[in-house]
Design a protein around this motif. Structure first.
Motif, mmCIF file in Angstrom:
data_model
loop_
_atom_site.group_PDB
_atom_site.id
_atom_site.type_symbol
_atom_site.label_atom_id
_atom_site.label_comp_id
_atom_site.label_asym_id
_atom_site.label_seq_id
_atom_site.Cartn_x
_atom_site.Cartn_y
_atom_site.Cartn_z
ATOM 1 N N ARG A 46 13.043 -1.659 -3.699
ATOM 2 C CA ARG A 46 12.086 -2.175 -4.678
ATOM 3 C C ARG A 46 11.105 -1.071 -5.044
ATOM 4 O O ARG A 46 10.563 -0.397 -4.165
ATOM 5 C CB ARG A 46 11.333 -3.375 -4.112
ATOM 6 C CG ARG A 46 10.325 -3.972 -5.086
ATOM 7 C CD ARG A 46 9.377 -4.985 -4.459
ATOM 8 N NE ARG A 46 10.059 -6.147 -3.897
ATOM 9 C CZ ARG A 46 9.951 -6.530 -2.628
ATOM 10 N NH1 ARG A 46 9.204 -5.862 -1.785
ATOM 11 N NH2 ARG A 46 10.583 -7.587 -2.205
ATOM 12 N N LEU A 47 10.870 -0.871 -6.313
ATOM 13 C CA LEU A 47 9.907 0.130 -6.755
ATOM 14 C C LEU A 47 8.504 -0.308 -6.352
ATOM 15 O O LEU A 47 8.183 -1.505 -6.387
ATOM 16 C CB LEU A 47 10.015 0.329 -8.267
ATOM 17 C CG LEU A 47 11.366 0.902 -8.709
ATOM 18 C CD1 LEU A 47 11.483 0.887 -10.228
ATOM 19 C CD2 LEU A 47 11.562 2.304 -8.177
ATOM 20 N N PRO A 48 7.657 0.615 -5.935
ATOM 21 C CA PRO A 48 6.365 0.250 -5.346
ATOM 22 C C PRO A 48 5.431 -0.536 -6.263
ATOM 23 O O PRO A 48 4.567 -1.259 -5.774
ATOM 24 C CB PRO A 48 5.745 1.594 -4.954
ATOM 25 C CG PRO A 48 6.573 2.631 -5.583
ATOM 26 C CD PRO A 48 7.884 2.038 -5.946
ATOM 27 N N TYR A 49 5.590 -0.433 -7.560
ATOM 28 C CA TYR A 49 4.687 -1.139 -8.475
ATOM 29 C C TYR A 49 5.146 -2.543 -8.836
ATOM 30 O O TYR A 49 4.445 -3.269 -9.535
ATOM 31 C CB TYR A 49 4.473 -0.326 -9.760
ATOM 32 C CG TYR A 49 5.748 0.031 -10.484
ATOM 33 C CD1 TYR A 49 6.351 -0.854 -11.375
ATOM 34 C CD2 TYR A 49 6.359 1.265 -10.276
ATOM 35 C CE1 TYR A 49 7.522 -0.529 -12.029
ATOM 36 C CE2 TYR A 49 7.533 1.599 -10.937
ATOM 37 C CZ TYR A 49 8.103 0.703 -11.813
ATOM 38 O OH TYR A 49 9.265 1.030 -12.453
ATOM 39 N N ILE A 50 6.295 -2.978 -8.334
ATOM 40 C CA ILE A 50 6.809 -4.311 -8.639
ATOM 41 C C ILE A 50 6.070 -5.344 -7.792
ATOM 42 O O ILE A 50 6.078 -5.286 -6.561
ATOM 43 C CB ILE A 50 8.329 -4.412 -8.379
ATOM 44 C CG1 ILE A 50 9.087 -3.411 -9.247
ATOM 45 C CG2 ILE A 50 8.831 -5.833 -8.606
ATOM 46 C CD1 ILE A 50 8.908 -3.608 -10.729
#
Length: 131
Positions: A118-122
């Protein structure tokens, strides 16, 4: 229940003669790149209940299981329609953005997969989390 959907140009359509088995968020690299987005929202449906019409193409990638995964898309507009993994032949994942709007607006993701990617900004989170 009958669920319908289509690609951006309308050349590829589909009908699902069943309830979907849930909506999920996939964070794998293949889904991100294929969708051109930060993750892919899909619904799970029985393969035998799905009929795809119109000329479509498949792009085959190696899935996490090590077996082939068939990504079905429109050759005209490029919209991804579905993913059929040979590791799970009875299940097809339909790209939620291709569903009729009335179905899209009712979806509530109940699971996430490949959460370690998961991308950190999601900020979206579903109740069930799987690595």
């Amino acid at each position: 229940m009958t669920i319908k959907g289509y690609c951006l140009c309308g050349q590829v359509t589909y009908v699902i003669e069943a309830e979907h088995q849930g909506a999920g968020i996939c964070h794998c690299d293949s889904c991100r790149r294929g969708s051109g987005s930060a993750y892919s929202l899909v619904i799970e449906v029985p393969t035998k209940a799905l009929t795809i019409s119109g000329p479509y193409k498949e792009f085959v990638v190696t899935g996490a299981s090590g077996k082939p995964s068939h990504r079905i898309f429109c050759p005209n507009c490029g919209s991804q329609i579905a993913n059929q993994a040979e590791a799970y032949p009875d299940i097809t994942w339909i790209k939620a953005g291709t569903l009729d709007y009335e179905v899209q607006k009712t979806l509530k993701p109940d699971s996430e997969v490949f959460t370690s990617l998961r991308l950190p900004y999601i900020q979206d989170r579903a109740p069930i989390q799987r690595e």
